[in-house]
Design a protein around this motif. Structure first.
Motif, PDB file in Angstrom:
ATOM      1  N   UNK A   2       0.687  -1.067   0.040  1.00 53.28           N
ATOM      2  CA  UNK A   2      -0.042  -0.031   0.023  1.00 53.28           C
ATOM      3  C   UNK A   2       1.034   1.269   0.117  1.00 53.28           C
ATOM      4  N   UNK A   3       2.033   1.270   0.747  1.00 50.26           N
ATOM      5  CA  UNK A   3       2.839   2.360   0.909  1.00 50.26           C
ATOM      6  C   UNK A   3       3.490   2.573  -0.611  1.00 50.26           C
ATOM      7  N   UNK A   4       3.944   1.336  -1.094  1.00 50.30           N
ATOM      8  CA  UNK A   4       4.480   1.635  -2.442  1.00 50.30           C
ATOM      9  C   UNK A   4       3.454   2.209  -3.533  1.00 50.30           C
ATOM     10  N   UNK A   5       2.300   1.540  -3.231  1.00 50.60           N
ATOM     11  CA  UNK A   5       1.051   2.379  -4.205  1.00 50.60           C
ATOM     12  C   UNK A   5       1.029   3.775  -4.078  1.00 50.60           C
ATOM     13  N   UNK A   6       0.989   4.151  -2.700  1.00 47.24           N
ATOM     14  CA  UNK A   6       0.737   5.571  -2.396  1.00 47.24           C
ATOM     15  C   UNK A   6       1.656   6.331  -2.911  1.00 47.24           C
ATOM     16  N   UNK A   7       3.084   5.764  -2.980  1.00 49.05           N
ATOM     17  CA  UNK A   7       4.086   6.466  -3.323  1.00 49.05           C
ATOM     18  C   UNK A   7       4.187   6.425  -4.850  1.00 49.05           C
ATOM     19  N   UNK A   8       3.670   5.463  -5.665  1.00 49.62           N
ATOM     20  CA  UNK A   8       3.705   5.429  -6.922  1.00 49.62           C
ATOM     21  C   UNK A   8       2.545   6.568  -7.435  1.00 49.62           C
ATOM     22  N   UNK A   9       1.442   6.699  -6.561  1.00 49.87           N
ATOM     23  CA  UNK A   9       0.276   7.562  -6.958  1.00 49.87           C
ATOM     24  C   UNK A   9       0.830   9.254  -6.781  1.00 49.87           C
ATOM     25  N   UNK A  10       1.624   9.197  -5.718  1.00 51.06           N
ATOM     26  CA  UNK A  10       2.261  10.783  -5.233  1.00 51.06           C
ATOM     27  C   UNK A  10       3.297  10.912  -6.192  1.00 51.06           C
ATOM     28  N   UNK A  11       3.940  10.208  -6.989  1.00 47.72           N
ATOM     29  CA  UNK A  11       4.932  10.498  -7.678  1.00 47.72           C
ATOM     30  C   UNK A  11       4.673  10.215  -9.253  1.00 47.72           C
ATOM     31  N   UNK A  12       3.715   9.817  -9.628  1.00 50.35           N
ATOM     32  CA  UNK A  12       2.928   9.680 -11.283  1.00 50.35           C
ATOM     33  C   UNK A  12       2.026  10.485 -11.402  1.00 50.35           C
ATOM     34  N   UNK A  13       1.808  10.960 -12.810  1.00 45.57           N
ATOM     35  CA  UNK A  13       0.780  11.512 -13.167  1.00 45.57           C
ATOM     36  C   UNK A  13      -0.249  10.426 -13.645  1.00 45.57           C
ATOM     37  N   UNK A  14      -1.339  10.668 -13.005  1.00 47.12           N
ATOM     38  CA  UNK A  14      -2.773   9.816 -13.247  1.00 47.12           C
ATOM     39  C   UNK A  14      -3.116   9.506 -14.473  1.00 47.12           C
ATOM     40  N   UNK A  15      -2.972  10.483 -15.510  1.00 43.88           N
ATOM     41  CA  UNK A  15      -3.385  10.482 -16.707  1.00 43.88           C
ATOM     42  C   UNK A  15      -2.636   9.631 -17.535  1.00 43.88           C
ATOM     43  N   UNK A  16      -1.210  10.146 -17.610  1.00 45.30           N
ATOM     44  CA  UNK A  16      -0.290   9.334 -18.632  1.00 45.30           C
ATOM     45  C   UNK A  16       0.392   7.996 -17.835  1.00 45.30           C
ATOM     46  N   UNK A  17       0.548   8.222 -16.587  1.00 44.33           N
ATOM     47  CA  UNK A  17       1.511   7.186 -16.026  1.00 44.33           C
ATOM     48  C   UNK A  17       2.771   7.448 -15.961  1.00 44.33           C
ATOM     49  N   UNK A  18       3.206   8.817 -16.425  1.00 47.51           N
ATOM     50  CA  UNK A  18       4.560   9.106 -16.499  1.00 47.51           C
ATOM     51  C   UNK A  18       4.780   9.851 -15.085  1.00 47.51           C
ATOM     52  N   UNK A  19       6.051   9.749 -14.563  1.00 48.24           N
ATOM     53  CA  UNK A  19       6.482  10.561 -13.482  1.00 48.24           C
ATOM     54  C   UNK A  19       6.046  12.132 -13.569  1.00 48.24           C
ATOM     55  N   UNK A  20       5.669  12.492 -12.361  1.00 47.35           N
ATOM     56  CA  UNK A  20       5.132  13.811 -12.119  1.00 47.35           C
ATOM     57  C   UNK A  20       6.228  14.730 -11.992  1.00 47.35           C
ATOM     58  N   UNK A  21       5.745  16.001 -11.860  1.00 50.56           N
ATOM     59  CA  UNK A  21       6.856  17.168 -11.562  1.00 50.56           C
ATOM     60  C   UNK A  21       7.718  16.582 -10.519  1.00 50.56           C
ATOM     61  N   UNK A  22       7.360  16.249  -9.467  1.00 46.41           N
ATOM     62  CA  UNK A  22       8.054  15.990  -8.099  1.00 46.41           C
ATOM     63  C   UNK A  22       9.018  14.846  -8.413  1.00 46.41           C
ATOM     64  N   UNK A  23       8.475  13.818  -9.127  1.00 46.42           N
ATOM     65  CA  UNK A  23       9.556  12.528  -9.201  1.00 46.42           C
ATOM     66  C   UNK A  23      10.383  13.060 -10.353  1.00 46.42           C
ATOM     67  N   UNK A  24       9.964  13.874 -11.383  1.00 47.10           N
ATOM     68  CA  UNK A  24      11.018  14.471 -12.428  1.00 47.10           C
ATOM     69  C   UNK A  24      12.160  15.147 -11.533  1.00 47.10           C
ATOM     70  N   UNK A  25      11.961  16.020 -10.804  1.00 43.34           N
ATOM     71  CA  UNK A  25      12.836  16.783 -10.076  1.00 43.34           C
ATOM     72  C   UNK A  25      13.888  15.825  -9.285  1.00 43.34           C
ATOM     73  N   UNK A  26      13.108  14.554  -8.772  1.00 46.23           N
ATOM     74  CA  UNK A  26      14.214  13.551  -8.152  1.00 46.23           C
ATOM     75  C   UNK A  26      15.150  13.061  -9.192  1.00 46.23           C
ATOM     76  N   UNK A  27      14.527  12.678 -10.286  1.00 42.45           N
ATOM     77  CA  UNK A  27      15.022  12.206 -11.554  1.00 42.45           C
ATOM     78  C   UNK A  27      16.594  12.946 -11.970  1.00 42.45           C
ATOM     79  N   UNK A  28      16.180  14.089 -12.101  1.00 47.77           N
ATOM     80  CA  UNK A  28      17.217  14.930 -12.759  1.00 47.77           C
ATOM     81  C   UNK A  28      18.450  15.190 -11.711  1.00 47.77           C
TER      82      UNK A  28
END
Length: 462
Positions: free
Chosen positions: A221-247
């Motif tokens: 559940x925590x991993x699912x919540x983290x995925x939702x928190x760091x992913x764009x719900x429409x496209x499934x791509x990483x969201x802004x917060x996750x992208x900042x972590x990636x760069x």
């Protein structure tokens, strides 16, 4: 308290169990093995003490020979169990070891029983009482060390009672017979405690398995919540917060000061499409754009994200050359511009503008790369240099000037520094001045005269 290695060993042991019974057997073996050293030490001391009390009354092979032989065997068995801790994670090995222990217990009690029977003819007075005490206590004390395994306890206590009855009760049924009765009752109580101990082990194993299952569900559940928190719900791509972590990750892991390449992508013509065909069409366009970007980035080892609205981003690793980065960006623009079939059946397309960061400038953090890409995207949207613009020295100078003007504007006393100039409007028929256009001019004491084209956009942002 258990050590960390002990807890890991316990978890591994239970994970290897295919059934509850196998888990219980391994836990019984683990608990029993911890007490075997104490059991052998107690038997060695007790047998040596008993042999010494008969030293002047019985042959040496009975008084010292058998106890010394027993001590040597005990030392070998203690070393064996000390080296066998890792094997308790194998349920089949644990079951085989218990069979060996059970057979070994019967052999030990048979040897002790024979030894007591051989010493009995030499027992006189106190020695007879000492022999009876040794026989009555050696069984229950030894079985306390095997408490997790009721079968061993039952075999040991039964063997002790049989030896006592065979040697002592047969010799004096009246005196030793009354001693055998409370011994039998005590031994039955020992066996009941052992059965309860085994039940507690089974309950403990069941509880641990339930806790592990709950922990796995919570982790999922925590991993699912983290995925939702760091992913764009429409496209499934990483969201802004996750992208900042990636760069940041790409930036920190780049060797020898090499820099990744960050790009920002903005869709041109998306808002009219959304207004005309509806939000479902806009969502379909965003999903298709995300899929095309993801496919393109996979070929270059990069990562893409949706920052929000119709703005996307990508990051390419440090080993991507400038030429490859430019090629990727152009391929991205071409791919996005391909027609898309909307849910309504209509066919539409959008174009894209891309701003890229540059490796020609020293940066202190990944945030600087993102700011370069954002500035280059702004220039690309002006459509002065094509759909893909790389941050350049001209952009760097413009950016520094923009920052300078922005800071001066924040510190400006506008009532004193901004003044009006008037542009006459002349009637071309007779050359007369009909009216004047009032224009604002900013004369900054810090940076001098600032054209309206510079300070008006900054004033609008502020």
């Amino acid at each position: 308290m258990r050590s960390i290695s002990d807890i890991k060993h316990y978890r591994t042991m239970l994970q290897n169990a295919r059934t509850l019974e196998e888990a219980v057997v391994m836990e019984q073996m683990r608990a029993t093995s911890r007490n075997l050293s104490a059991l052998y030490a107690m038997l060695c001391v007790a047998s040596l003490s008993l042999g010494m009390s008969f030293l002047n009354h019985a042959p040496l092979y009975l008084t010292l020979g058998l106890p010394c032989l027993f001590i040597v065997g005990s030392i070998l068995r203690i070393n064996h169990w000390r080296d066998s801790q890792a094997e308790f994670t194998d349920p089949l090995r644990a079951q085989r070891d218990f069979v060996v222990i059970e057979i070994g217990s019967l052999i030990i009690f048979a040897v002790i029983g024979g030894w007591i029977a051989l010493l009995w003819p030499y027992a006189i007075g106190r020695q007879e009482a000492q022999l009876a005490l040794f026989t009555g206590l050696i069984g229950p004390v030894g079985m306390m060390c095997s408490m997790p395994r009721p079968r061993i306890v039952a075999a040991g206590l039964s063997g002790t009672l049989l030896i006592f009855c065979f040697v002592f009760v047969r010799h004096d049924p009246f005196y030793y017979g009354y001693m055998a009765v409370p011994m039998a009752v005590s031994y039955a109580a020992f066996l009941k405690v052992s059965l309860t101990y085994k039940q507690r082990i089974a309950e403990s194993v069941m509880l641990h398995n339930e806790l592990v299952s709950e922990n796995e569900r919570a982790s999922g559940l925590a991993e699912s919540n983290r995925f939702l928190a760091l992913s764009d719900t429409l496209t499934g791509l990483p969201n802004r917060r996750r992208f900042f972590e990636q760069i940041n990750l790409f930036f920190e892991r780049s060797p020898n000061g090499e820099l990744p390449i960050v790009g920002l992508v903005d869709l041109d013509g998306f808002k009219p499409l959304n207004d005309v065909f509806g939000h479902s069409a806009g969502d379909a366009m965003l999903v298709e754009t995300a899929n095309r970007m993801k496919a393109a980035a996979a070929r270059y080892g990069g990562s893409v994200a949706r920052l929000g609205g119709d703005e996307f981003a990508y990051v390419l690793p440090w080993n991507t050359s400038r030429e490859e980065a430019m090629k990727f960006s152009l391929e991205l623009v071409a791919s996005i511009s391909h027609p898309v079939v909307l849910p309504s059946g209509d066919i539409s397309r959008v174009s894209a503008s891309v701003g890229m960061s540059s490796r020609s400038f020293d940066v202190a953090s990944a945030k600087d790369l993102l700011e370069q890409a954002d500035f280059a995207l702004f220039r690309a949207k002006e459509a002065t240099s094509g759909p893909v613009v790389e941050f350049s020295s001209h952009h760097a100078a413009s950016k520094r000037r923009e920052v300078l003007v922005h800071q001066a504007f924040k510190n400006a006393d506008l009532d004193k520094e901004i003044h009006l100039v008037f542009q006459p409007i002349i009637d071309t028929r007779d050359g007369a001045i009909r009216r004047c256009e009032a224009l604002a001019r900013w004369d900054s004491p810090e940076i001098g005269m600032v054209p309206p084209g510079e300070f008006v956009p900054i004033a609008e942002k502020a």
